[in-house]
Write a protein that holds these residues in place. Sequence first.
Motif, PDB file in Angstrom:
ATOM      1  N   GLY A  10       0.811  -1.209   0.000  1.00 22.82           N
ATOM      2  CA  GLY A  10       0.000   0.000   0.000  1.00 22.82           C
ATOM      3  C   GLY A  10       0.842   1.256   0.000  1.00 22.82           C
ATOM      4  N   ARG A  49       1.586   6.435   8.991  1.00 23.75           N
ATOM      5  CA  ARG A  49       0.361   5.693   8.727  1.00 23.75           C
ATOM      6  C   ARG A  49       0.526   4.918   7.424  1.00 23.75           C
ATOM      7  N   SER A  50      -0.015   3.707   7.403  1.00 21.55           N
ATOM      8  CA  SER A  50      -0.010   2.889   6.196  1.00 21.55           C
ATOM      9  C   SER A  50      -1.447   2.671   5.755  1.00 21.55           C
ATOM     10  N   VAL A  51      -1.680   2.794   4.453  1.00 18.84           N
ATOM     11  CA  VAL A  51      -3.008   2.585   3.889  1.00 18.84           C
ATOM     12  C   VAL A  51      -2.887   1.479   2.852  1.00 18.84           C
ATOM     13  N   GLU A  77      -7.947   0.173   0.309  1.00 18.53           N
ATOM     14  CA  GLU A  77      -8.583   1.319   0.964  1.00 18.53           C
ATOM     15  C   GLU A  77      -8.283   2.634   0.261  1.00 18.53           C
ATOM     16  N   VAL A  78      -7.510   2.599  -0.820  1.00 18.36           N
ATOM     17  CA  VAL A  78      -7.164   3.818  -1.555  1.00 18.36           C
ATOM     18  C   VAL A  78      -8.250   4.105  -2.582  1.00 18.36           C
ATOM     19  N   THR A  99      -9.068   8.088   0.960  1.00 17.40           N
ATOM     20  CA  THR A  99      -9.364   6.694   1.265  1.00 17.40           C
ATOM     21  C   THR A  99     -10.828   6.389   0.988  1.00 17.40           C
ATOM     22  N   ASP A 101     -11.362   9.815   4.057  1.00 17.77           N
ATOM     23  CA  ASP A 101     -10.323  10.552   4.774  1.00 17.77           C
ATOM     24  C   ASP A 101      -9.376  11.141   3.734  1.00 17.77           C
TER      25      ASP A 101
END
Length: 136
Positions: free
Chosen positions: A65, A75-77, A81-82, A97, A101
Motif C-alpha cells: 500500500g 500511517r499505512s493505507v 482502501e485507496v 481513502t 479521509d
Amino acid sequence: MPESTPRDRALFRVNPMSYIVIAILVVAILWPVAAYPLALGWLVLIPVGFAWWVARTRTRLDERGVHLSTWRSRRSVPWDEVKGVMFPKKGFARLVTTSDDSLPMGGVSFHDLPRLSAASRGRIRDPYAAPGPEQP
C-alpha cells in the motif's frame, strides 16, 4: 543523479534543497541569538523544527500500500482502501481513502504524477499518460 530521476522511484520526499533554506535561517538568527541569548535563544528551535519536518515527511509506495510519514505520525493505507489522489492548489498531494479521509502525501506534488503512477503499478492512474497498446 538529478532529482527528477531518484534512485528509489517509490519514495517521495521533500526537496533536499530545503536544507539550504535551513542553513540560511541559521545564519540569519545567529546575530540576534548571540547578542541576546537568554531572550532569543528559543529562535534556534525554528530551524531545528524545520529540519525535523524535512527529514520526516515522506511517502513510500509498495505492494502492500501507501506508507505516509509526517513530522508527527506514520500511517499505512492498504491498496484496497485507496480511493484516489487529489492535488490541492497549494501543498502536497492528498490521498483519499474509501472512508473519505484525506491524508497528506508528503513529498508528492502534481509534477510527480507519472512517477506516482509507475510506482503504484497503475493503481494510481496518470490521466495525462499516453495510452498503452490495446489488449486483444
